[in-house]
Design an enzyme around this catalytic site. Structure first.
Site, PDB file in Angstrom:
ATOM      1  N   SER A  95       1.670  31.746 -35.173  1.00  0.00           N
ATOM      2  CA  SER A  95       0.520  32.144 -34.012  1.00  0.00           C
ATOM      3  C   SER A  95       0.261  30.986 -33.284  1.00  0.00           C
ATOM      4  O   SER A  95       1.038  30.301 -32.754  1.00  0.00           O
ATOM      5  CB  SER A  95      -0.514  32.954 -34.613  1.00  0.00           C
ATOM      6  OG  SER A  95      -1.272  33.332 -33.906  1.00  0.00           O
ATOM      7  N   ASP A 217       3.793  44.071 -33.509  1.00  0.00           N
ATOM      8  CA  ASP A 217       2.761  42.906 -33.668  1.00  0.00           C
ATOM      9  C   ASP A 217       1.843  43.315 -32.567  1.00  0.00           C
ATOM     10  O   ASP A 217       1.918  43.377 -31.543  1.00  0.00           O
ATOM     11  CB  ASP A 217       3.396  41.642 -33.441  1.00  0.00           C
ATOM     12  CG  ASP A 217       2.387  40.588 -33.698  1.00  0.00           C
ATOM     13  OD1 ASP A 217       1.259  40.984 -33.540  1.00  0.00           O
ATOM     14  OD2 ASP A 217       2.833  39.492 -33.953  1.00  0.00           O
ATOM     15  N   HIS A 246       1.142  40.855 -37.490  1.00  0.00           N
ATOM     16  CA  HIS A 246       0.847  39.193 -36.725  1.00  0.00           C
ATOM     17  C   HIS A 246       1.214  38.374 -37.906  1.00  0.00           C
ATOM     18  O   HIS A 246       1.350  37.067 -37.669  1.00  0.00           O
ATOM     19  CB  HIS A 246      -0.302  39.265 -35.923  1.00  0.00           C
ATOM     20  CG  HIS A 246      -0.198  38.010 -35.124  1.00  0.00           C
ATOM     21  ND1 HIS A 246       0.624  37.679 -34.330  1.00  0.00           N
ATOM     22  CD2 HIS A 246      -1.269  36.954 -35.342  1.00  0.00           C
ATOM     23  CE1 HIS A 246       0.064  36.733 -33.682  1.00  0.00           C
ATOM     24  NE2 HIS A 246      -0.942  36.106 -34.270  1.00  0.00           N
TER      25      HIS A 246
END
Length: 270
Positions: A95, A217, A246
């Site tokens: 991320s 996601d 995610h």
């Protein structure tokens, strides 16, 4: 142990020669890598750390001004590598940490043999000719919900981000690490991430990048992985996995760990 190591809860595991640095995303800490670690400790020197602001770090060390941009975190990463005397590493960033690693690699490409990016996005806001997945109104509502009742927001956001029901172990785990963050710090970090725009610097990233993405996601549409692929300055490759959510390394380790291992072990065929 040095000051930087202590502040970021740095752990070094394994006996390998090659350095493998694992960096977590928003709302988690280094425990998000628990399914991957057993598969890499025998062959790599594995470095784990927590981003400043994670619930496991001392909130007194969180400098709101320093961490109002991703560069603040990138400087932390470079400081950790320096303190550990790492001259080259494979960097796996989840991320926001994928972008943090990318920023760090611009100033010190020599330190990174490659970047493995999981669920990465250079910008979350939609723009002209760019689909990031969110309108400003969506983000304003998200920040307001965080402000008004952080615990309730965590409870609602965790299953959406992970993909799955409230009872799943991964959702419970993400809820726990999310709720561990001090609410004002979580809001500040969330705003920095969701309002960031790293599109202009992608062309400056010259180290090879392996872009790994879930098919579904909430935070990062699949088209973003293709955008990264087209706009990064060096060699890159994309793999879209059948996973949902995610945090696929936490919620779908059976799918994700073999993919991660392949991208860690093998370089892009040029």
């Amino acid at each position: 142990m040095g000051i930087v190591e202590e502040a970021h809860n740095v752990k070094v595991l394994g006996t390998g020669v090659q350095n493998l640095v694992l960096a977590h995303g928003f709302g988690t800490d280094q425990s998000v890598w628990k399914h991957l670690i057993p598969h890499v400790v025998d062959n790599y020197r594995v470095v784990l750390y927590d981003n400043m602001g994670a619930g496991t770090t001392n909130p007194e060390y969180f400098d709101f001004e320093r961490y109002s941009t991703l560069e603040g975190h990138a400087y932390d990463l470079l400081a950790i590598l320096e303190e550990l005397q790492i001259e080259s590493c494979i960097f796996v960033g989840h991320s926001v940490s994928a972008m943090i690693g990318a920023i760090a690699s611009i100033s010190r490409p020599d330190l990174f043999s490659k970047l493995v990016m999981i669920s990465a996005s250079p910008r979350y806001l939609n723009d002209v000719d760019y689909y990031g997945g969110f309108e400003q109104e969506d983000l304003d509502q998200l920040f307001e919900a965080m402000r008004s009742n952080y615990k309730a927001w965590c409870t609602g956001f965790a299953p959406l981000a992970v993909g799955g029901d409230m009872d799943s172990v991964a959702v419970q785990e993400f809820s726990r690490t999310l709720f561990n963050m001090r609410p004002d710090i979580a809001l500040s970090v969330g705003q920095t991430i969701f309002q960031c725009d790293m599109r202009q610097v992608l062309s400056l990233v010259t180290v090879p990048c392996h872009i790994i993405q879930s098919m579904k996601d909430l935070a990062v549409p699949v088209v973003v992985s293709e955008y990264l692929h087209q706009n990064l300055g060096g060699e890159s490759i994309v793999e879209v996995m059948s996973s949902d959510g995610h945090l696929p390394q936490l919620s779908s380790p059976d799918v994700v760990v073999p993919v991660l291992l392949r991208h860690i072990r093998f370089d892009i065929a040029v």
